[in-house]
Design a protein around this motif. Structure first.
Motif, PDB file in Angstrom:
ATOM      1  N   ALA A 305       0.820  -1.216   0.000  1.00 19.83           N
ATOM      2  CA  ALA A 305       0.000   0.000   0.000  1.00 19.83           C
ATOM      3  C   ALA A 305       0.852   1.264   0.000  1.00 19.83           C
ATOM      4  O   ALA A 305       0.513   2.253  -0.669  1.00 19.83           O
ATOM      5  CB  ALA A 305      -0.937   0.001   1.210  1.00 19.83           C
ATOM      6  N   THR A 306       1.963   1.257   0.715  1.00 22.65           N
ATOM      7  CA  THR A 306       2.817   2.441   0.783  1.00 22.65           C
ATOM      8  C   THR A 306       4.128   2.265   0.027  1.00 22.65           C
ATOM      9  O   THR A 306       4.929   3.200  -0.037  1.00 22.65           O
ATOM     10  CB  THR A 306       3.131   2.789   2.248  1.00 22.65           C
ATOM     11  N   ALA A 307       4.355   1.096  -0.538  1.00 24.20           N
ATOM     12  CA  ALA A 307       5.578   0.830  -1.307  1.00 24.20           C
ATOM     13  C   ALA A 307       5.165   0.051  -2.554  1.00 24.20           C
ATOM     14  O   ALA A 307       5.133  -1.178  -2.541  1.00 24.20           O
ATOM     15  CB  ALA A 307       6.581   0.037  -0.480  1.00 24.20           C
ATOM     16  N   PRO A 308       4.819   0.752  -3.621  1.00 22.56           N
ATOM     17  CA  PRO A 308       4.288   0.093  -4.816  1.00 22.56           C
ATOM     18  C   PRO A 308       5.189  -1.022  -5.324  1.00 22.56           C
ATOM     19  O   PRO A 308       6.418  -0.958  -5.223  1.00 22.56           O
ATOM     20  CB  PRO A 308       4.189   1.236  -5.828  1.00 22.56           C
ATOM     21  N   ALA A 309       4.552  -2.058  -5.874  1.00 21.06           N
ATOM     22  CA  ALA A 309       5.267  -3.261  -6.305  1.00 21.06           C
ATOM     23  C   ALA A 309       5.424  -3.312  -7.821  1.00 21.06           C
ATOM     24  O   ALA A 309       4.600  -2.780  -8.572  1.00 21.06           O
ATOM     25  CB  ALA A 309       4.520  -4.508  -5.831  1.00 21.06           C
ATOM     26  N   LEU A 310       6.488  -3.955  -8.246  1.00 23.31           N
ATOM     27  CA  LEU A 310       6.671  -4.349  -9.641  1.00 23.31           C
ATOM     28  C   LEU A 310       6.586  -5.862  -9.677  1.00 23.31           C
ATOM     29  O   LEU A 310       7.482  -6.555  -9.182  1.00 23.31           O
ATOM     30  CB  LEU A 310       8.021  -3.865 -10.184  1.00 23.31           C
ATOM     31  N   ILE A 311       5.487  -6.389 -10.216  1.00 24.32           N
ATOM     32  CA  ILE A 311       5.269  -7.833 -10.277  1.00 24.32           C
ATOM     33  C   ILE A 311       5.254  -8.249 -11.748  1.00 24.32           C
ATOM     34  O   ILE A 311       4.408  -7.792 -12.527  1.00 24.32           O
ATOM     35  CB  ILE A 311       3.954  -8.237  -9.587  1.00 24.32           C
ATOM     36  N   VAL A 312       6.211  -9.081 -12.119  1.00 23.93           N
ATOM     37  CA  VAL A 312       6.338  -9.585 -13.486  1.00 23.93           C
ATOM     38  C   VAL A 312       5.988 -11.065 -13.498  1.00 23.93           C
ATOM     39  O   VAL A 312       6.507 -11.835 -12.680  1.00 23.93           O
ATOM     40  CB  VAL A 312       7.771  -9.378 -14.020  1.00 23.93           C
ATOM     41  N   VAL A 313       5.094 -11.447 -14.405  1.00 20.83           N
ATOM     42  CA  VAL A 313       4.739 -12.859 -14.590  1.00 20.83           C
ATOM     43  C   VAL A 313       5.094 -13.230 -16.026  1.00 20.83           C
ATOM     44  O   VAL A 313       4.590 -12.625 -16.974  1.00 20.83           O
ATOM     45  CB  VAL A 313       3.249 -13.109 -14.315  1.00 20.83           C
ATOM     46  N   GLN A 314       5.955 -14.240 -16.161  1.00 19.70           N
ATOM     47  CA  GLN A 314       6.498 -14.603 -17.464  1.00 19.70           C
ATOM     48  C   GLN A 314       6.169 -16.053 -17.807  1.00 19.70           C
ATOM     49  O   GLN A 314       6.316 -16.959 -16.989  1.00 19.70           O
ATOM     50  CB  GLN A 314       8.022 -14.413 -17.465  1.00 19.70           C
ATOM     51  N   ASN A 315       5.753 -16.251 -19.048  1.00 22.91           N
ATOM     52  CA  ASN A 315       5.597 -17.583 -19.637  1.00 22.91           C
ATOM     53  C   ASN A 315       4.614 -18.470 -18.866  1.00 22.91           C
ATOM     54  O   ASN A 315       4.984 -19.500 -18.289  1.00 22.91           O
ATOM     55  CB  ASN A 315       6.956 -18.279 -19.766  1.00 22.91           C
ATOM     56  N   GLY A 316       3.362 -18.049 -18.907  1.00 21.05           N
ATOM     57  CA  GLY A 316       2.301 -18.844 -18.305  1.00 21.05           C
ATOM     58  C   GLY A 316       0.997 -18.084 -18.322  1.00 21.05           C
ATOM     59  O   GLY A 316       0.910 -16.968 -18.829  1.00 21.05           O
ATOM     60  N   ILE A 317      -0.032 -18.701 -17.767  1.00 26.93           N
ATOM     61  CA  ILE A 317      -1.298 -17.997 -17.604  1.00 26.93           C
ATOM     62  C   ILE A 317      -1.228 -17.151 -16.339  1.00 26.93           C
ATOM     63  O   ILE A 317      -0.452 -17.434 -15.424  1.00 26.93           O
ATOM     64  CB  ILE A 317      -2.493 -18.975 -17.531  1.00 26.93           C
ATOM     65  N   LEU A 318      -2.064 -16.108 -16.303  1.00 24.36           N
ATOM     66  CA  LEU A 318      -2.180 -15.278 -15.109  1.00 24.36           C
ATOM     67  C   LEU A 318      -3.656 -15.151 -14.774  1.00 24.36           C
ATOM     68  O   LEU A 318      -4.457 -14.708 -15.605  1.00 24.36           O
ATOM     69  CB  LEU A 318      -1.570 -13.893 -15.338  1.00 24.36           C
ATOM     70  N   SER A 319      -4.011 -15.562 -13.555  1.00 25.17           N
ATOM     71  CA  SER A 319      -5.393 -15.510 -13.092  1.00 25.17           C
ATOM     72  C   SER A 319      -5.465 -14.659 -11.837  1.00 25.17           C
ATOM     73  O   SER A 319      -4.729 -14.883 -10.880  1.00 25.17           O
ATOM     74  CB  SER A 319      -5.907 -16.927 -12.791  1.00 25.17           C
ATOM     75  N   ILE A 332      -4.486  -2.976  -6.301  1.00 26.34           N
ATOM     76  CA  ILE A 332      -3.143  -3.450  -6.612  1.00 26.34           C
ATOM     77  C   ILE A 332      -2.304  -2.208  -6.898  1.00 26.34           C
ATOM     78  O   ILE A 332      -2.598  -1.432  -7.809  1.00 26.34           O
ATOM     79  CB  ILE A 332      -3.153  -4.403  -7.816  1.00 26.34           C
ATOM     80  N   ASN A 333      -1.262  -2.009  -6.120  1.00 26.45           N
ATOM     81  CA  ASN A 333      -0.523  -0.747  -6.128  1.00 26.45           C
ATOM     82  C   ASN A 333       0.833  -0.925  -6.797  1.00 26.45           C
ATOM     83  O   ASN A 333       1.690  -1.641  -6.285  1.00 26.45           O
ATOM     84  CB  ASN A 333      -0.338  -0.247  -4.691  1.00 26.45           C
ATOM     85  N   GLY A 334       1.037  -0.295  -7.939  1.00 23.87           N
ATOM     86  CA  GLY A 334       2.300  -0.387  -8.651  1.00 23.87           C
ATOM     87  C   GLY A 334       2.090  -0.762 -10.092  1.00 23.87           C
ATOM     88  O   GLY A 334       1.172  -0.267 -10.757  1.00 23.87           O
ATOM     89  N   LEU A 335       2.917  -1.671 -10.599  1.00 23.00           N
ATOM     90  CA  LEU A 335       2.841  -2.088 -11.995  1.00 23.00           C
ATOM     91  C   LEU A 335       2.772  -3.613 -12.071  1.00 23.00           C
ATOM     92  O   LEU A 335       3.639  -4.309 -11.533  1.00 23.00           O
ATOM     93  CB  LEU A 335       4.064  -1.594 -12.778  1.00 23.00           C
ATOM     94  N   LEU A 336       1.735  -4.112 -12.725  1.00 22.43           N
ATOM     95  CA  LEU A 336       1.594  -5.544 -12.985  1.00 22.43           C
ATOM     96  C   LEU A 336       1.927  -5.777 -14.449  1.00 22.43           C
ATOM     97  O   LEU A 336       1.296  -5.198 -15.339  1.00 22.43           O
ATOM     98  CB  LEU A 336       0.159  -5.989 -12.690  1.00 22.43           C
ATOM     99  N   TYR A 337       2.927  -6.631 -14.695  1.00 19.42           N
ATOM    100  CA  TYR A 337       3.429  -6.847 -16.058  1.00 19.42           C
ATOM    101  C   TYR A 337       3.389  -8.339 -16.379  1.00 19.42           C
ATOM    102  O   TYR A 337       4.070  -9.136 -15.732  1.00 19.42           O
ATOM    103  CB  TYR A 337       4.869  -6.329 -16.182  1.00 19.42           C
ATOM    104  N   HIS A 338       2.586  -8.720 -17.362  1.00 15.74           N
ATOM    105  CA  HIS A 338       2.461 -10.119 -17.794  1.00 15.74           C
ATOM    106  C   HIS A 338       2.998 -10.231 -19.215  1.00 15.74           C
ATOM    107  O   HIS A 338       2.534  -9.528 -20.114  1.00 15.74           O
ATOM    108  CB  HIS A 338       0.982 -10.536 -17.759  1.00 15.74           C
ATOM    109  N   PHE A 339       4.016 -11.088 -19.396  1.00 14.70           N
ATOM    110  CA  PHE A 339       4.517 -11.273 -20.764  1.00 14.70           C
ATOM    111  C   PHE A 339       4.879 -12.735 -21.013  1.00 14.70           C
ATOM    112  O   PHE A 339       5.312 -13.464 -20.118  1.00 14.70           O
ATOM    113  CB  PHE A 339       5.699 -10.349 -21.056  1.00 14.70           C
TER     114      PHE A 339
END
Length: 442
Positions: A305-319, A332-339
């Protein structure tokens, strides 16, 4: 008299040459001040020279930031900066009668938009932006961007709530409204309760799409067929993702490989806790399929909440599955990156997920939309998706689906609060560079 006149002219030439030498010396000393400032700027964004708080600040420099090492009061060299716009600073170095100016640029070249998608995106519910990305300022107002997508976008309704009366898109936002137009297709603030988006205009006898039709959307929904978010965000092509994972600048630990898609939430939480205890930023890289259920979403969102996250999900499904069991869940605070760059999707990859029920059945909520995008004779089914959102979720920052020509589905409203500050804090300051064409000397 002739001899005196000769020596007078010679003295003038010598004096002029000395002045020119002095002027060039002053110029090069001033230029050296700029190079010193640039070197300090490069060191400033390196984690090697900063503690964990580096990730939670913007490079909003005070006057003495540069002068502490780059000025020489005794010699007369001075260096200072002036902020000209967000993450863009004019540096000025002066020595004697010579001054040089140049802009140092921290801006990310990532395409604008609260949501970016190279997947075809279907939202069975409304898509809300409060606020959108302001984009650039024109004489008519802000050219706001809600979604930037590669091929197709289709939503039950869209609502860009604009920039007035909504949270600020970034801390030093100067105010103003999204530019509007009497022709809604030329407006930068779309609001429609009907199906909206970009879909094929028709299909040929073999079922191949022909042309595009845009309906119930304005210019805040932007189709870019050359969209390449990975390169724009991380400064590397997607094929060189390993350099980002191992980069000191982004400071990831080893990638998480969940034992199963349903165990991913616990793995992400454990990694975030370990990094927090080590005083590191909330950076997590997942390799493989991942489902974040309501329990994981609530814990992750509370933790970041006070420290935004960088969450990367690679090579799979994301649910993302919010079944309501945890009550109100913070954004969800920050950047969600699915590739996906080396992933062969199979429909059975959804078997171990809570969200699979929305994908199964003789008729699903997505079928009519799939017919609209892929034609009545389509072979694509809901389980061909590589992203699924179930239940309402709010994203504070940004979301990227860098999954080229794949399928992303949402079985509920998608709510976006664009926040450049959350994105910048999640990723950390960008490596600075000189702005081309900004050099001036006096």
């Amino acid at each position: 008299m002739i001899i005196l006149g000769y020596y007078k002219g010679l003295f003038y030439q010598i004096k002029r040459a000395q002045n020119e030498v002095n002027a060039r010396q002053q110029y090069w000393l001033a230029e050296g001040g700029l190079e010193c400032a640039y070197t300090k700027a490069v060191l400033f964004v390196s984690p090697k020279y900063f503690d964990q708080n580096y990730y939670n600040i913007n490079p909003d420099f005070a006057e003495d930031f540069w002068s502490s090492e780059c000025e020489n009061v005794n010699s007369g060299l001075s260096v200072h900066s002036t902020k000209t716009s967000r993450n863009l600073y004019q540096l000025t170095a002066s020595y004697g009668n010579s001054s040089v100016h140049k802009h140092i640029d921290y801006r990310r070249t990532v395409s604008s938009g609260a949501l970016q998608s190279t997947s075809d995106l279907i939202v069975h519910g409304s898509t809300v932006f409060s606020p959108p990305d302001p984009g650039t300022l024109s004489s008519d107002g802000w050219e706001c961007k809600a979604v930037v997508f590669n091929r197709y976008f289709y939503s039950s309704g869209v609502r860009n709530q604009g920039l007035v009366g909504t949270p600020s898109p970034y801390g030093d936002f100067s105010g103003g409204a999204c530019a509007t137009h009497s022709n809604s297709s030329q407006s930068y603030r779309t609001s429609s309760s009907s199906y909206s988006g970009v879909v094929p205009d028709s299909f040929d006898s073999d079922g191949h799409p022909i042309g595009n039709q845009h309906f119930n959307i304005g210019l805040d929904f932007s189709q870019q067929t050359d969209l390449s978010p990975f390169q724009a965000l991380f400064d590397y092509p997607k094929t060189e993702w390993i350099k980002v994972l191992n980069s000191e600048q982004y400071d990831f630990d080893e990638a998480i490989v969940p034992q199963s898609v349903s165990a991913c939430g616990a793995s992400v939480l454990a990694a975030l806790r370990a990094r927090r205890n080590a005083g590191k930023a909330n950076h997590v890289w997942v390799q493989g399929s991942c489902e974040l259920d309501a329990t994981a979403l609530k814990a992750i969102n509370d933790m970041t909440a006070t420290a935004p996250a960088l969450i990367v999900v690679q090579n799979g499904i994301l649910s993302l599955n919010n079944d309501g069991s945890e009550g109100v869940i913070n954004p969800i605070n920050g950047l969600l990156y699915h590739f996906n760059n080396d992933y062969s999707h199979q429909p059975n990859h959804w078997n171990d997920t809570r969200g699979k029920s929305a994908l199964d059945g003789a008729v699903t909520v997505f079928d009519a939309s799939l017919d609209t995008i892929y034609g009545a004779n389509r072979t694509i089914v809901p389980r061909n998706a590589t992203f699924l959102q179930s239940g309402a979720i709010t994203f504070n920052g940004g979301v990227v689906f860098d999954t080229s020509n794949e399928l992303a589905l949402s079985n509920s409203s998608m709510n976006f609060r664009y926040s450049a500050d959350a994105i910048d804090q999640a990723i950390g300051p960008k490596q600075p560079r000189w702005l081309q064409g900004s050099w001036h000397d006096e």
